[in-house]
Design a protein around this motif. Structure first.
Motif, PDB file in Angstrom:
ATOM      1  N   ARG A   4       0.826  -1.297   0.139  1.00  0.00           N
ATOM      2  CA  ARG A   4      -0.057  -0.119   0.002  1.00  0.00           C
ATOM      3  C   ARG A   4       0.972   1.201  -0.009  1.00  0.00           C
ATOM      4  NH1 ARG A   4      -3.285  -2.925   3.701  1.00  0.00           N
ATOM      5  NH2 ARG A   4      -2.439  -1.378   5.528  1.00  0.00           N
ATOM      6  N   GLN A   5       1.957   1.163   0.814  1.00  0.00           N
ATOM      7  CA  GLN A   5       2.671   2.555   0.789  1.00  0.00           C
ATOM      8  C   GLN A   5       3.638   2.666  -0.456  1.00  0.00           C
ATOM      9  OE1 GLN A   5       5.440   1.499   4.306  1.00  0.00           O
ATOM     10  NE2 GLN A   5       4.156   2.213   5.633  1.00  0.00           N
ATOM     11  N   ALA A   6       3.980   1.483  -1.298  1.00  0.00           N
ATOM     12  CA  ALA A   6       4.493   1.533  -2.474  1.00  0.00           C
ATOM     13  C   ALA A   6       3.562   2.251  -3.409  1.00  0.00           C
ATOM     14  CB  ALA A   6       4.951   0.403  -2.923  1.00  0.00           C
ATOM     15  N   GLN A   7       2.233   1.816  -3.232  1.00  0.00           N
ATOM     16  CA  GLN A   7       1.205   2.350  -4.343  1.00  0.00           C
ATOM     17  C   GLN A   7       0.943   3.740  -4.042  1.00  0.00           C
ATOM     18  OE1 GLN A   7      -1.981  -0.368  -3.074  1.00  0.00           O
ATOM     19  NE2 GLN A   7      -1.738  -1.737  -4.943  1.00  0.00           N
ATOM     20  N   LYS A   8       0.773   4.365  -2.813  1.00  0.00           N
ATOM     21  CA  LYS A   8       0.679   5.567  -2.732  1.00  0.00           C
ATOM     22  C   LYS A   8       1.927   6.425  -3.247  1.00  0.00           C
ATOM     23  CE  LYS A   8      -1.650   4.652   1.677  1.00  0.00           C
ATOM     24  NZ  LYS A   8      -1.757   4.701   3.049  1.00  0.00           N
ATOM     25  N   LEU A   9       3.250   5.954  -3.018  1.00  0.00           N
ATOM     26  CA  LEU A   9       4.251   6.747  -3.408  1.00  0.00           C
ATOM     27  C   LEU A   9       4.233   6.925  -4.801  1.00  0.00           C
ATOM     28  CD1 LEU A   9       7.023   7.982  -2.806  1.00  0.00           C
ATOM     29  CD2 LEU A   9       8.042   5.735  -3.049  1.00  0.00           C
ATOM     30  N   LEU A  10       4.113   5.630  -5.729  1.00  0.00           N
ATOM     31  CA  LEU A  10       3.879   5.681  -7.110  1.00  0.00           C
ATOM     32  C   LEU A  10       3.011   6.883  -7.514  1.00  0.00           C
ATOM     33  CD1 LEU A  10       4.741   4.452  -9.806  1.00  0.00           C
ATOM     34  CD2 LEU A  10       2.806   2.723  -9.420  1.00  0.00           C
ATOM     35  N   ALA A  11       1.636   6.953  -6.757  1.00  0.00           N
ATOM     36  CA  ALA A  11       0.576   7.749  -7.006  1.00  0.00           C
ATOM     37  C   ALA A  11       1.026   9.233  -6.818  1.00  0.00           C
ATOM     38  CB  ALA A  11      -0.612   7.519  -6.303  1.00  0.00           C
ATOM     39  N   LEU A  12       1.866   9.557  -6.017  1.00  0.00           N
ATOM     40  CA  LEU A  12       2.279  10.706  -5.788  1.00  0.00           C
ATOM     41  C   LEU A  12       3.447  11.196  -6.834  1.00  0.00           C
ATOM     42  CD1 LEU A  12       2.780  11.041  -1.945  1.00  0.00           C
ATOM     43  CD2 LEU A  12       1.156  12.248  -3.192  1.00  0.00           C
ATOM     44  N   VAL A  51      -2.849  14.607  -3.210  1.00  0.00           N
ATOM     45  CA  VAL A  51      -2.539  14.072  -1.685  1.00  0.00           C
ATOM     46  C   VAL A  51      -3.630  14.075  -0.940  1.00  0.00           C
ATOM     47  CG1 VAL A  51      -1.272  14.544   0.404  1.00  0.00           C
ATOM     48  CG2 VAL A  51      -0.443  14.876  -1.771  1.00  0.00           C
ATOM     49  N   LEU A  52      -4.783  15.211  -1.357  1.00  0.00           N
ATOM     50  CA  LEU A  52      -5.960  15.183  -0.491  1.00  0.00           C
ATOM     51  C   LEU A  52      -6.963  13.995  -0.875  1.00  0.00           C
ATOM     52  CD1 LEU A  52      -6.883  18.968  -0.363  1.00  0.00           C
ATOM     53  CD2 LEU A  52      -6.168  17.676   1.531  1.00  0.00           C
ATOM     54  N   VAL A  53      -6.842  13.792  -2.201  1.00  0.00           N
ATOM     55  CA  VAL A  53      -7.716  12.654  -2.508  1.00  0.00           C
ATOM     56  C   VAL A  53      -7.181  11.304  -2.065  1.00  0.00           C
ATOM     57  CG1 VAL A  53      -8.560  11.327  -4.514  1.00  0.00           C
ATOM     58  CG2 VAL A  53      -8.461  13.869  -4.827  1.00  0.00           C
ATOM     59  N   ASP A  57      -9.267   9.144   0.581  1.00  0.00           N
ATOM     60  CA  ASP A  57      -9.717   7.693   0.106  1.00  0.00           C
ATOM     61  C   ASP A  57      -9.356   6.602   1.135  1.00  0.00           C
ATOM     62  OD1 ASP A  57     -10.302   5.435  -2.079  1.00  0.00           O
ATOM     63  OD2 ASP A  57      -8.147   5.184  -1.805  1.00  0.00           O
ATOM     64  N   GLU A  58      -8.078   6.961   1.756  1.00  0.00           N
ATOM     65  CA  GLU A  58      -7.630   6.079   2.797  1.00  0.00           C
ATOM     66  C   GLU A  58      -8.527   6.173   3.904  1.00  0.00           C
ATOM     67  OE1 GLU A  58      -3.510   5.295   5.388  1.00  0.00           O
ATOM     68  OE2 GLU A  58      -3.666   6.900   4.021  1.00  0.00           O
ATOM     69  N   MET A  59      -8.937   7.300   4.470  1.00  0.00           N
ATOM     70  CA  MET A  59     -10.067   7.472   5.420  1.00  0.00           C
ATOM     71  C   MET A  59     -11.205   6.574   5.300  1.00  0.00           C
ATOM     72  SD  MET A  59     -11.758  11.261   7.039  1.00  0.00           S
ATOM     73  CE  MET A  59     -12.621  11.276   5.592  1.00  0.00           C
ATOM     74  N   LEU A  60     -11.866   6.682   4.020  1.00  0.00           N
ATOM     75  CA  LEU A  60     -13.138   5.865   3.773  1.00  0.00           C
ATOM     76  C   LEU A  60     -12.617   4.293   3.958  1.00  0.00           C
ATOM     77  CD1 LEU A  60     -14.658   7.542   0.895  1.00  0.00           C
ATOM     78  CD2 LEU A  60     -15.363   7.708   2.924  1.00  0.00           C
ATOM     79  N   GLN A  61     -11.509   3.909   3.328  1.00  0.00           N
ATOM     80  CA  GLN A  61     -11.113   2.332   3.325  1.00  0.00           C
ATOM     81  C   GLN A  61     -10.974   2.060   4.823  1.00  0.00           C
ATOM     82  OE1 GLN A  61      -7.765   1.972   0.540  1.00  0.00           O
ATOM     83  NE2 GLN A  61      -8.967   2.245  -1.179  1.00  0.00           N
TER      84      GLN A  61
END
Length: 361
Positions: A4-12, A51-53, A57-61
Motif C-alpha cells: 500500500r505504501q508503494a502504491q501511494k508513493l507511485l501515485a504521488l 494528496v488530499l484525494v 480515500d484512505e480514510m474511507l477504506q
C-alpha cells in the motif's frame, strides 16, 4: 503494508509528473508570461490536490465511510457538472443574443421573455453551443437504462457442505467487472489526449505528432478539440449530423470503444482475482458447491458464465457509452456510466451493511 505504501508513493510520483507536464505544456498559459514562481505554485497545488484525494480515500477504506474515496470524487464531479449545466445562472452569448447557460433556467427565461412560445420551446430544446433540454432528457434516459441493466444477472444455486439443507445463490452480474472497463478506457483516452495536446503545442510541425492528433482552440470556450489524427478518430462525434457526414470517424470510434471495453473487462478478471479459477478456489475454500453438480464440475460451470459476462458486459458498457455520446447526454457517455455505476455500487454497499446490521430503512 509495504504494498500500500508503494502504491501511494507511485501515485504521488505520477501526480507530480503529470502536474509538471500539464503546466510545462502551457495549459495554464505560457510559462514566460505567468512566471516561474507561479508555475511552481501551480505544480504544488495540483500535487497537493492529489494528496488530499489519497488521504480521503484512505480514510474511507479504514471504515469511516463506504466504498472508495476516489470513486466518490469521480461521481461527485460528474453529478456537479450535470447539475451546473441544468441550473447554471451564468449568461452566455448565443446565436439569438444573451442566454442563460443552464438548460432549465434558459427554458423558463425563454418562455417568459419570448412572445412566440413555440419558438421559445424550440430554442430551449434544440439550441446549439449550450446545454439544452434535449441533452438533459437524454442524460436522464441513459441513467434509467444503465440502472435497468444493473439488474441483469445469472444466479447459480449453491449449498454449504458443512451445514445440511443450507442453500443460497451466487450471482453473476451482466456488469461483472462493474465500471472497471470504462475507467481503464477513460484513463487510456485521457492520457492519449493529454500527451497529444502537449506535443502538438510544442512540435505541431512534426509528422508523427500530427498523426497522433491535431487540435484546434474553441472560441470563447477555453479548451481545444481534436480535428485530425488518432485523437480525433477515437473521440465521439461532436454533433449528430457528424455521424452521417463523417461515417469513417463514427465506425472507428464505435469499434474502438466496444473493443477496448471488452478487452479491458476480459483482462481485468484475470488480474483482479475474479476469474473462474479464482472464484472456484474461493468457493471450495468455503466448502461450497453447486446444487445438482459434482465438485469436479464447479470450474466448468463457472467458465460457462463468467468470461461471457465479462466480455459481453464490457461490450454493453461500451454500447451505452456510445449511445449517451450520440444522444448528446450532458457529461459525456463515459462520465454518465461512471457516475451511475459508482452510485449504484454505493447503494448496494449501503443496503448490504443495513441488512448485516439488521436495521430497516
Amino acid at each position: 503494508v509495504y504494498k500500500r505504501q508503494a502504491q501511494k508513493l507511485l501515485a504521488l510520483i505520477i501526480a507530480f509528473c503529470e502536474a509538471f507536464a500539464y503546466v510545462w505544456s502551457g495549459m495554464y498559459g505560457d510559462i514566460e508570461q505567468i512566471g516561474a514562481g507561479n508555475a511552481i505554485l501551480l505544480i504544488l497545488q495540483l500535487t497537493f490536490a492529489s494528496v488530499l484525494v489519497l488521504l480521503l480515500d484512505e480514510m474511507l477504506q479504514k471504515g469511516y465511510g463506504i466504498g472508495s474515496g476516489i470513486s466518490l470524487f469521480i461521481a461527485t464531479n460528474i453529478c456537479e457538472t450535470i447539475l451546473w449545466k441544468a441550473f447554471s445562472p451564468m449568461t452566455i452569448r448565443g446565436d439569438s443574443g444573451t442566454e442563460y447557460e443552464g438548460a432549465i433556467v434558459a427554458l423558463f427565461h425563454l418562455l417568459v421573455t419570448r412572445p412566440n412560445k413555440i419558438s421559445a420551446l424550440q430554442q430551449a430544446f434544440y439550441r446549439s453551443g449550450a446545454p439544452n433540454i434535449l441533452n438533459l432528457l437524454s442524460t436522464v434516459l441513459v441513467y434509467l437504462v444503465v440502472i435497468y441493466f444493473q439488474g441483469f444477472r445469472v444466479e447459480l444455486n449453491v449449498k454449504n457442505n458443512k451445514v445440511r439443507g443450507q442453500h443460497s445463490t451466487y450471482p453473476i452480474k451482466l456488469f461483472y467487472t462493474s465500471n472497471i472497463p470504462i475507467i481503464l478506457q477513460s484513463a487510456l483516452v485521457s492520457n492519449l489526449y493529454f500527451f497529444s495536446q502537449l506535443l502538438y503545442k510544442r512540435f505541431r510541425g512534426n509528422f508523427l505528432v500530427k498523426l497522433l492528433g491535431q487540435w484546434q482552440e474553441v472560441e470563447m470556450a477555453g479548451y481545444s478539440v481534436p480535428v485530425a489524427g488518432l485523437a480525433y478518430y477515437i473521440s465521439p462525434p461532436r454533433e449528430f449530423l457528424e455521424i452521417i457526414t463523417d461515417p469513417l470517424h463514427t465506425i472507428i470510434y464505435i469499434a474502438f470503444i466496444l473493443g477496448t471495453c471488452a478487452l479491458f473487462s476480459k483482462t481485468w478478471i484475470e488480474v483482479s482475482g475474479s476469474s473462474p479459477r479464482d472464484v472456484a478456489k474461493q468457493l471450495k475454500d468455503q466448502d461450497v458447491s453447486l446444487v445438482g453438480h459434482r465438485d469436479s464440475s464447479l470450474m466448468r460451470e463457472l467458465y460457462r458464465y463468467i468470461p461471457v459476462a465479462a466480455s459481453f458486459g464490457g461490450i454493453c458498457i461500451g454500447a451505452l457509452t456510445i449511445l449517451a455520446d450520440f444522444l448528446g447526454a450532458i457529461g459525456s457517455g463515459t462520465g454518465i456510466l461512471l457516475a451511475v455505476t459508482i452510485i449504484y455500487g454505493y447503494f448496494e454497499a449501503f443496503t448490504k451493511e443495513k441488512a448485516e446490521s439488521g436495521e430497516l430503512f
